[in-house]
Design a protein around this motif. Structure first.
Motif, short mmCIF file in Angstrom:
data_model
loop_
_atom_site.label_atom_id
_atom_site.label_comp_id
_atom_site.label_asym_id
_atom_site.label_seq_id
_atom_site.Cartn_x
_atom_site.Cartn_y
_atom_site.Cartn_z
N SER A 129 -4.45 9.46 -1.03
CA SER A 129 -4.83 8.45 -0.82
C SER A 129 -5.20 8.26 0.87
O SER A 129 -6.85 7.27 0.41
CB SER A 129 -3.32 7.09 -0.80
OG SER A 129 -2.94 8.11 1.30
N ASN B 119 -12.82 -0.76 -4.20
CA ASN B 119 -12.09 0.22 -5.25
C ASN B 119 -11.15 0.79 -5.03
O ASN B 119 -10.49 1.33 -4.92
CB ASN B 119 -12.61 0.19 -6.82
CG ASN B 119 -11.79 0.65 -8.17
OD1 ASN B 119 -10.57 0.14 -8.54
ND2 ASN B 119 -12.12 1.43 -9.02
N LYS C 242 -0.80 9.02 -10.46
CA LYS C 242 -1.24 8.66 -12.27
C LYS C 242 -0.85 10.19 -12.18
O LYS C 242 -1.11 10.79 -11.77
CB LYS C 242 -3.34 9.24 -11.62
CG LYS C 242 -3.87 7.14 -12.04
CD LYS C 242 -5.37 7.49 -11.38
CE LYS C 242 -5.18 5.34 -10.83
NZ LYS C 242 -6.23 6.09 -9.68
N SER D 194 -2.13 1.74 -4.02
CA SER D 194 -1.74 1.71 -5.28
C SER D 194 -0.17 2.68 -4.96
O SER D 194 -0.66 3.94 -4.86
CB SER D 194 -2.72 2.30 -6.16
OG SER D 194 -1.79 2.54 -7.00
N LYS D 195 0.70 2.19 -5.37
CA LYS D 195 1.58 2.92 -5.44
C LYS D 195 1.92 3.94 -6.27
O LYS D 195 2.75 4.94 -6.81
CB LYS D 195 3.21 2.38 -4.70
CG LYS D 195 3.30 1.50 -3.80
CD LYS D 195 3.13 2.73 -2.59
CE LYS D 195 3.21 2.01 -1.19
NZ LYS D 195 3.18 2.72 -0.29
N GLU D 196 1.49 3.16 -7.68
CA GLU D 196 1.03 4.66 -8.86
C GLU D 196 0.63 5.73 -9.01
O GLU D 196 -0.59 5.44 -9.14
CB GLU D 196 0.43 3.01 -9.66
CG GLU D 196 0.25 4.02 -11.15
CD GLU D 196 -0.16 2.97 -12.29
OE1 GLU D 196 -1.04 3.38 -12.94
OE2 GLU D 196 -0.07 1.78 -12.05
N LYS E 133 -9.02 -0.10 -2.63
CA LYS E 133 -7.24 -0.65 -3.75
C LYS E 133 -6.96 0.33 -3.70
O LYS E 133 -5.42 0.16 -4.06
CB LYS E 133 -7.86 -0.92 -4.68
CG LYS E 133 -6.92 -1.86 -5.64
CD LYS E 133 -7.68 -2.98 -6.31
CE LYS E 133 -7.06 -2.02 -7.60
NZ LYS E 133 -7.90 -2.52 -9.20
N GLU E 134 -7.55 1.84 -4.71
CA GLU E 134 -6.73 2.41 -5.14
C GLU E 134 -5.94 3.64 -4.38
O GLU E 134 -4.60 3.92 -4.60
CB GLU E 134 -7.15 3.66 -6.32
CG GLU E 134 -8.03 2.83 -7.64
CD GLU E 134 -9.24 4.15 -8.21
OE1 GLU E 134 -9.08 4.80 -7.78
OE2 GLU E 134 -9.33 3.42 -9.02
#
Length: 186
Positions: free
Chosen positions: A161, A83, A94, A90-92, A86-87
């Motif tokens: 990241s 996880n 928070k 992530s381009k998102e 994966k994060e």
């Protein structure tokens, strides 16, 4: 589990909190020592508390699952690490609150320490001094989180990241090591 593995595990667990601390630094106009220490205390405190809670939960069920405890440790570490990996891709983005109050810090401290709760469950099946392990995890997380606020404020989000990716890979590799040792391959 030796001190070297425990230290590496603590670094891996601290990466979520470190990444969030960088975001806290990004969201803050001016970083003071007080804000850095508050962040370190919240994240380090919860990272130290959660493995202890997980350890006692795991100990309560140990007699029922000792035949496959190594698989549980491997699966939990692989899921948590996966996880995090994966994060890291992530381009998102928070949104992180600029507040350092209880309402802002408590949910983040809990969220970043859930993986430490799962690690605590696996500690129940390994020969680990839970209080020494939890203290080491807490101290390392405190230091990295306090530092993360400054790094985020100074350098921006380019390390967030990478920190999550490194932490995820470390947790997956430690889970694999536990499994391979139990199976007699290492």
């Amino acid at each position: 589990m030796g001190i070297t593995e425990l230290f590496i595990l603590a670094l891996g667990l601290a990466m979520d909190a470190f990444a969030v601390s960088i975001c806290k630094g990004l969201s803050s106009r001016n970083v003071e020592l007080k804000k850095s220490l508050i962040t370190g205390l919240w994240f380090g405190g919860f990272q130290a508390l959660m493995p202890v809670i997980g350890f006692f939960i795991g100990s309560a069920f140990e007699k029922y699952i000792t035949a496959f405890d190594h698989w549980i440790a491997f699966i939990l570490l692989a899921l948590i690490g996966g996880n995090m990996v994966k994060e890291s891709f992530s381009k998102e983005e928070k949104e992180t609150s600029a507040s350092f109050g209880v309402r802002a810090m408590l949910p983040m401290a809990i969220a970043t320490s859930i993986d430490a709760l799962a690690i605590g469950v696996t500690f129940a099946f390994l020969s680990v001094d839970i209080f020494a392990a939890a203290s080491l995890i807490g101290v390392i997380t405190f230091a990295l989180s306090a530092l993360g606020v400054y790094i985020g404020n100074a350098f921006g989000g380019k390390y967030k990241s990478k920190a999550e990716l490194a932490g995820g890979v470390v947790l997956i590799l430690l889970g694999l090591k536990i499994l391979l040792e139990h199976l007699g391959i290492l």
